[in-house]
Design an enzyme around this catalytic site. Structure first.
Site: not given
Ligand code: NAD
Ligand code: UDP
Length: 317
Positions: A148, A40, A102, A165
């Site tokens: 999720y 994404t 990981n 741990q």
């Molecule tokens: P986003 O989708 O813009 O960013 C997620 C990034 O992770 C992307 O660049 C994607 O390519 C990368 N990614 C996904 N799966 C991957 C994998 N298997 N290996 C390597 N890279 C991978 O989302 P965001 O809004 O920037 O969210 C970032 C983090 O914050 C996430 O973990 C999300 O769950 C958390 N979060 C965001 C919000 C929000 O409102 N934006 C709210 C709660 C939690």
């Protein structure tokens, strides 16, 4: 080189939040590894950083092990919008569980400090309002959002098990809805949807009757919170809520965006997705106390910055 320069890994660094975090950490002079599989995220979000000597971009899927030497890890990799995380739900679980294992493995091996981007979704459809960190949540284990929600819950469990741990130095933040420039224009999240619909004078799609609530935090405030948590007291693992307690109904948000953009869009109503939480507002007492953090950006100001960003994106198309 600054005095306290650290080598920092940001997973998901090409995404919405990750790219803003990379900006801040580069600004502070750190040596940065941005890891992403570009599911994404996009290279456009970090294009301005490429070529900077202390910025390194790694295309890697977190589901596979990787060996790196770093001082700190911000674990943000995971698609965050419902349409993206539901596109391949098994992969979403793998990213949250295998990916997190990981990264915790790296942290354990090289004794790095590690921060997990958890989410308000761990509270599910909350029966307690506002939500504080002691609430255990109300989450469906088998619904379309479960990959999720439960993935993120398991990631929190892993963090605390590695901490107990293996003495890994952990930080867990629960992020509430965050918005701002570099949100994906087509990721289906409410702010990006409404702003793009308003700017193109298309119908604004309110799901349900629009009485459900969310509390929206501007991205700069969120990044400040993440950095403060990483640098907070060592005995403060969290989990800690980060978000803006200013709560709004989705219908009010739609009307505000129409007003701010001067749009001719009409509001239309569509079915509420399954398991869509009815209300959500963070209690941020703990973040205020432990991190001296609170959001400062007013919603209208933050929305205007977001509108300007999407205007630019739409003009380029
Ligand atoms: P986003 O989708 O813009 O960013 C997620 C990034 O992770 C992307 O660049 C994607 O390519 C990368 N990614 C996904 N799966 C991957 C994998 N298997 N290996 C390597 N890279 C991978 O989302 P965001 O809004 O920037 O969210 C970032 C983090 O914050 C996430 O973990 C999300 O769950 C958390 N979060 C965001 C919000 C929000 O409102 N934006 C709210 C709660 C939690
Ligand atoms: N929503 C909406 N119209 C849209 C997109 C989302 O009414 O075009 C609603 C959605 O049903 C939810 C709220 O806005 O009630 C926030 O949705 P989002 O996907 O941004 O975040 P989350 O539900 O994960 O908090």
């Amino acid at each position: 080189m600054i005095h306290d320069q650290k080598r920092i890994l940001v997973t998901g660094g090409a995404g919405f939040l990750g790219s803003h975090l990379c900006d801040r950490l580069i600004e502070e002079g750190h040596d940065l590894i941005c890891l992403d599989n570009f599911f994404t995220g996009t290279k456009r979000n970090i294009l301005h950083l490429t070529g900077i000597p202390n910025f390194e971009l790694l295309r890697h899927d977190l589901v596979h092990p990787i060996f790196l030497e770093v001082d700190e890890i911000y674990n943000l990799a995971c698609p965050a919008s419902p349409i993206h995380y539901q596109y391949n739900p098994v992969k979403t679980v793998k990213t949250n569980v295998m990916g997190t294992i990981n990264m915790l493995g790296v942290a354990k091996r090289v004794k790095a400090k590690i921060l997990q981007a958890s989410t308000s979704e761990v509270y599910g459809n909350p029966t307690v309002h506002p939500q504080d960190e002691t609430y255990w949540g109300n989450v469906n284990t088998i619904g379309p959002r479960s990959c999720y929600d439960e993935g993120k819950r398991c990631a929190e469990t892993l963090f605390f098990d590695y901490h107990r741990q293996n003495k890994v130095n952990i930080r867990v933040v629960r992020i509430f809805n965050t918005y701002g420039p570099r949100m994906h224009p087509n990721d289906g999240r409410v702010v990006s949807n409404f702003v793009v619909q308003a700017l193109t004078n298309r119908d604004i799609t309110v799901y349900g009757d629009g009485s459900q609530t969310r509390s929206f935090c501007y991205v700069d405030d969120m990044i400040e919170g993440l950095i403060r948590m990483m640098n907070g007291p060592d005995d403060f693992t969290g989990p800690v809520n980060l978000g803006n307690p200013a709560e709004s109904t989705i219908l009010d948000l739609a009307e505000m965006i129409i007003r701010l953009t001067g749009s001719r869009s009409r509001i239309i109503f569509k079915p509420l997705p399954q398991d869509d939480p009815l209300q959500r507002r963070p209690d941020i007492t703990l973040a205020k106390k432990k991190l001296e953090w609170a959001p400062v950006m007013e919603i209208e100001q933050g929305l205007m910055k977001t509108v300007e960003y999407f205007r630019g994106v739409l003009e380029k198309k």
